[in-house]
Write a protein that holds these residues in place. Structure first.
Motif, PDB file in Angstrom:
ATOM      1  N   GLY A 167       0.892  -1.245  -0.006  1.00 33.66           N
ATOM      2  CA  GLY A 167      -0.062  -0.114  -0.090  1.00 33.66           C
ATOM      3  C   GLY A 167       0.730   1.108   0.051  1.00 33.66           C
ATOM      4  N   GLU A 168       0.361   2.334  -0.390  1.00 36.12           N
ATOM      5  CA  GLU A 168       1.018   3.639  -0.203  1.00 36.12           C
ATOM      6  C   GLU A 168       1.419   3.890   1.222  1.00 36.12           C
ATOM      7  N   CYS A 184      -0.888   4.401   4.684  1.00 39.25           N
ATOM      8  CA  CYS A 184      -2.137   3.474   4.613  1.00 39.25           C
ATOM      9  C   CYS A 184      -2.409   2.693   5.572  1.00 39.25           C
ATOM     10  N   TYR A 193      -5.459   0.061   1.402  1.00 35.69           N
ATOM     11  CA  TYR A 193      -5.730   1.498   0.947  1.00 35.69           C
ATOM     12  C   TYR A 193      -6.742   2.338   2.029  1.00 35.69           C
ATOM     13  N   LEU A 194      -5.815   3.197   2.828  1.00 31.95           N
ATOM     14  CA  LEU A 194      -6.568   4.064   3.610  1.00 31.95           C
ATOM     15  C   LEU A 194      -7.182   3.272   4.897  1.00 31.95           C
ATOM     16  N   TYR A 241      -7.687   0.195  -7.793  1.00 30.43           N
ATOM     17  CA  TYR A 241      -6.607   0.552  -6.729  1.00 30.43           C
ATOM     18  C   TYR A 241      -5.440  -0.385  -7.110  1.00 30.43           C
ATOM     19  N   VAL A 254      -3.681  10.679  -1.461  1.00 25.61           N
ATOM     20  CA  VAL A 254      -4.529   9.746  -0.362  1.00 25.61           C
ATOM     21  C   VAL A 254      -4.975  10.794   0.685  1.00 25.61           C
ATOM     22  N   PRO A 261      -6.588  10.098   7.009  1.00 24.39           N
ATOM     23  CA  PRO A 261      -7.253   9.247   7.473  1.00 24.39           C
ATOM     24  C   PRO A 261      -8.278   9.740   8.659  1.00 24.39           C
TER      25      PRO A 261
END
Lengths: 380, 422
Positions: free
Chosen positions: A50-51, A54, A262-263, A283, A309, A312
């Motif tokens: 993931g980025e 995340c 993701y997130l 994604y 992104v 969060p």
């Protein structure tokens, strides 16, 4: 053995609470991990990609209870460890270990590397002693003797000589130069330090190892060495890995299965080969299209995601990916997608669900939002 | 700097570059030697005394029966010194053969000295072992010198004690030597003293009741050093432990300790001591304890901040993941990395405590007469500026000692600069 889940994580959440502001009772809540469920089977490598930001690292650390989860359930070897305390918890510390991303900060600068690796053995010496006697009979015939000298059932960790022997042997095993016991971490290069960190984690003979981006601080040639080392260790010590990374090609090489985050949520999870061959979630498709290819002339369709992104603490409503999703529809903005299980390929997307719902089954209805806020208010 | 250098080697090599601090550090050696060897240098009791029939050892008896507790510790350090040097050299060689590092050996040799001092003190507090002290008064040999002809006594180089009075030679200037013959009221020259070492000059003069200023300053050094080290030892211990607990555990513990810090930091320790001395009476121990109990908040703050910084670094998480207990993480992992602010503050704190003690004694709230203290000599001098030697020499001694400690502190601060950390 292959299907036995060593680690089972269910609806794991970790919210970080900001300071209470002066004029309102509301606190800023960062939902770093928001309802993550997965299994790690015995002997496999689960890649978590993931980025940055995340929640991958938070997942890893929450599993080890370095961070206490807000809610959810972690099962290790069939036993709930979410609220474990006392000596059972200490025993768990031996069974699960972690290798951190930055080898420069994860070794104590005032401790010789020998002492750093030996320390775990000292801490668990008493418990190990007990285990030696309890498991003496049951372990005969198990394992592969001769493969390695390190066997918790034959070593006495209370004996300094034996501890020294174990650690020196491990250093050899990690291809570290001999006679480094009394050296300090700053005398080593990044790759060597990372080997020391791995030695420290492996010294306790854990069953499960969280590798928290262990390669991202190293250059490529070192990465290859460390990967090979990790695979050797995995075979020798019957290890199970949770491999956290943002490097998709490394994950493809190492992992049996891959989960894409993701997130704070897992959006797709499948066998490694399947995921890389046939990514379903938009994604994942975007991520894979961004992996550099060896052949510059290859015809690639690069999906470029727009925007950043989201933070969060203000996750978008509905599907979390919708503001950046090229396929986003109206429903994505309103409703969070269900988790769809397509014969082991888990994906969380309205589009995929509509197209292929006949083939799989819906695993769990997305929890109503009030449950999450409930958990939040309980904490604050 | 070789590749094998640990943190202390780096600090040491940086420290050596600072010439002033390096010299100051070496000046601490004679300072401590003067304090420890004071009775061997200056004492009114002879090492041995032969009265024609048998030999007595009054100096050794006096050594083990001092009036001040402070003197007792330093005397024990003197007793333990020779065994320590012998044992230290032997042990150091053995450790070196075993390949132990320089700093580990040094700290062990220092610990050996402390053990020997404690051992000697423990032995000498047992009444059966300790010889009684029949020869305290300076007059003891003198009377016998007068009566007996063939008496032999061997005195320390400076044959004056820190508290003995001699009203005949009060407020005499430096290098005053008591006359051998004096004129009596009838105008005759009579013999004043015969054989004892009374002819030795008072190097820095005498005070209002004829006590030798140099000897008093020598013994006053013991009190100053004790106040400095004990007070700072107390407050660094409290500060490090509380600061580490506050920084490590955070939350409610941190809030409570931080509030306590904020309250205690407001206490004016100097006036607190004045109050307590008024209530409890004059005592050097009250001074040490009060300085120690009021001085810790600054240390605690520094350590708390440093621990907060270290706690977030991954090696602490690694130790937690390994199952290390809180105390192990704090004392073995975090504190070795967070202790340098406290170490830097220590020499400054010692200098400050020495000044506080001198100031209190100057005001008459510190050490009780006739115990020797630099502040007390200044107090005598302040009553009449004509007796300049009572003001100049103690002031110089305070100035030099405080400067030495401050220089060491500033050198340590530069050497422990966090930018050097690797």
């Amino acid at each position: 053995m292959k299907d036995e889940a060593l680690l089972r994580v269910r609806r794991l959440r970790k919210y970080f609470y900001g300071p209470r502001s002066l004029f309102s009772t509301e606190r800023k809540v960062a939902r770093a991990v928001d309802g993550v469920s997965f299994d790690v089977r015995k002997g496999e490598v689960l890649g978590l990609v993931g980025e940055s930001g995340c929640g991958k690292t938070t997942v890893g650390r929450t599993i080890l209870r370095l961070i206490e989860p807000t809610s959810g359930c972690i099962e290790f070897k069939g036993r709930d460890i979410t609220h474990l305390r006392g000596s059972a918890f200490r025993q768990l510390r031996r069974e699960m270990q972690i290798v951190f991303q930055d080898p420069f900060s994860s070794l104590n600068p005032r401790m010789t590397v020998g002492a750093a690796v030996e320390e775990g053995l000292i801490i668990h010496a008493g418990a190990n002693q007990k285990r030696r006697f309890l498991s003496h009979e049951s372990n005969i015939g198990e394992g592969t003797p001769g493969q390695t000298n390190i066997s918790p059932d034959h070593d006495n960790w209370t004996d300094p000589e034996q501890r020294r022997r174990i650690v020196t042997h491990l250093f050899d095993r990690m291809h570290l130069p001999p006679g480094i016991w009394d050296r300090y971490p700053h005398e080593f290069s990044g790759g060597q330090r990372q080997r020391i960190c791995i030695a420290r984690a492996v010294a306790l003979r854990p069953d499960f190892l969280v590798l928290d981006e262990p390669l991202s601080a190293l250059d490529v040639s070192l990465q290859a060495e460390i990967i090979n080392l990790l695979m050797e260790l995995k075979a020798d010590f019957n290890l199970t890995y949770l491999f956290i990374s943002h490097d998709l090609s490394v994950v493809e090489y190492l992992s049996d299965r891959v989960a894409v985050m993701y997130l704070g949520q897992i959006v797709e999870m499948a066998e490694s080969s399947r995921l890389y061959a046939e990514p379903l979630h938009p994604y994942t498709q975007a991520l894979l299209s961004a992996v550099p290819q060896m052949d510059p002339t290859a015809n690639r369709h690069r999906i470029v995601l727009e925007g950043d992104v989201p933070s969060p603490d203000k996750p978008p409503p509905g599907c979390r990916f919708h503001p950046r999703c090229p396929l986003a529809e109206d429903i994505c903005r309103r409703q969070a997608p269900n988790t769809l299980d397509l014969d082991g390929h888990i994906v969380k997307c309205h589009i995929v669900e509509r197209q292929r719902s006949g083939e799989g089954r819906i695993v769990a209805e997305e929890e109503p939002d009030h449950l999450a806020t409930d958990a939040a208010s309980r904490r604050s | 700097m070789s590749r094998r250098d640990g943190y202390l080697d780096i600090v040491w090599s940086q420290f050596r570059k600072n010439t002033a601090a390096y010299i100051a550090l070496w000046l601490l050696v004679p300072l401590f030697c003067l304090a420890i060897f004071a009775p061997a240098l200056a004492s009114s009791v002879p090492f041995f005394y032969y009265d024609g029939h048998k030999i007595l050892w009054p100096w050794f008896r006096a050594l083990l029966n001092p009036e001040e507790t402070v003197d007792f510790w330093f005397n024990m350090a003197l007793v333990a010194f020779v065994p320590w040097v012998v044992a230290g050299v032997i042990a150091d060689r053995a450790w070196r053969r075993r390949g132990m590092g320089k700093w580990a050996r040094m700290s062990r040799v220092a610990a050996l000295y402390i053990c020997l001092i404690v051992l000697a003190s423990g032995m000498m507090t047992v009444p059966g072992i300790r010889p009684d002290n029949r020869y305290r008064a300076r007059t003891f040999p003198e009377e016998q010198f007068r009566n007996e002809k063939n008496v032999v006594a061997f005195y320390p180089p400076i044959p004056f004690g820190p508290t003995e009075q001699d009203i005949e030679s009060s407020v005499k200037p430096p290098m005053y030597r008591k006359p051998r013959f004096v004129t009596n009221p009838e105008g005759q020259e009579v013999l004043n003293w015969r054989k004892s070492n009374d002819g030795f000059p008072h190097i820095l003069g005498t005070d209002d009741v004829g006590r030798d200023v140099f000897v008093r300053m020598l013994y006053g050094l013991r009190i100053s050093l004790t106040v400095g080290f004990v007070a700072v030892g107390i407050y660094i211990t409290i500060g490090v432990v509380l600061g580490a607990i506050a920084g490590y555990f955070g939350g409610a513990v941190d809030i409570v300790i931080s509030r306590v810090i904020e309250v205690v930091i407001l206490f004016p320790s100097f006036f607190l001591i004045l109050t307590l001395v008024g209530l409890l009476g004059q005592s050097i121990y009250i001074i040490m304890v009060v300085i120690g109990v009021t001085g810790w908040p600054t240390i605690a703050r520094l350590i708390r901040g440093e621990v907060l910084k270290q706690r977030a670094i991954d090696y602490v998480q690694a130790a937690r993941a390994m199952g290390a207990s809180h105390s192990r993480i704090i004392f073995r992992h975090i504190l070795p990395n967070a202790i340098s602010p406290a170490l830097v503050a220590a020499p400054f704190g010692i200098a400050g405590a020495i000044i506080t003690e001198a100031g209190l004694s100057l005001l008459g709230f510190g050490v009780r007469l006739p115990a020797p203290s630099w502040g007390l000599i200044l107090r005598t001098g302040s009553e009449n500026y004509h007796y300049w030697w009572l003001v100049v020499f103690p002031s110089l001694a305070i100035f030099v000692t405080v400067t030495v400690f401050n220089l060491v502190g500033s050198g340590l601060r530069d050497a422990m600069d966090p930018r050097l950390r690797t």
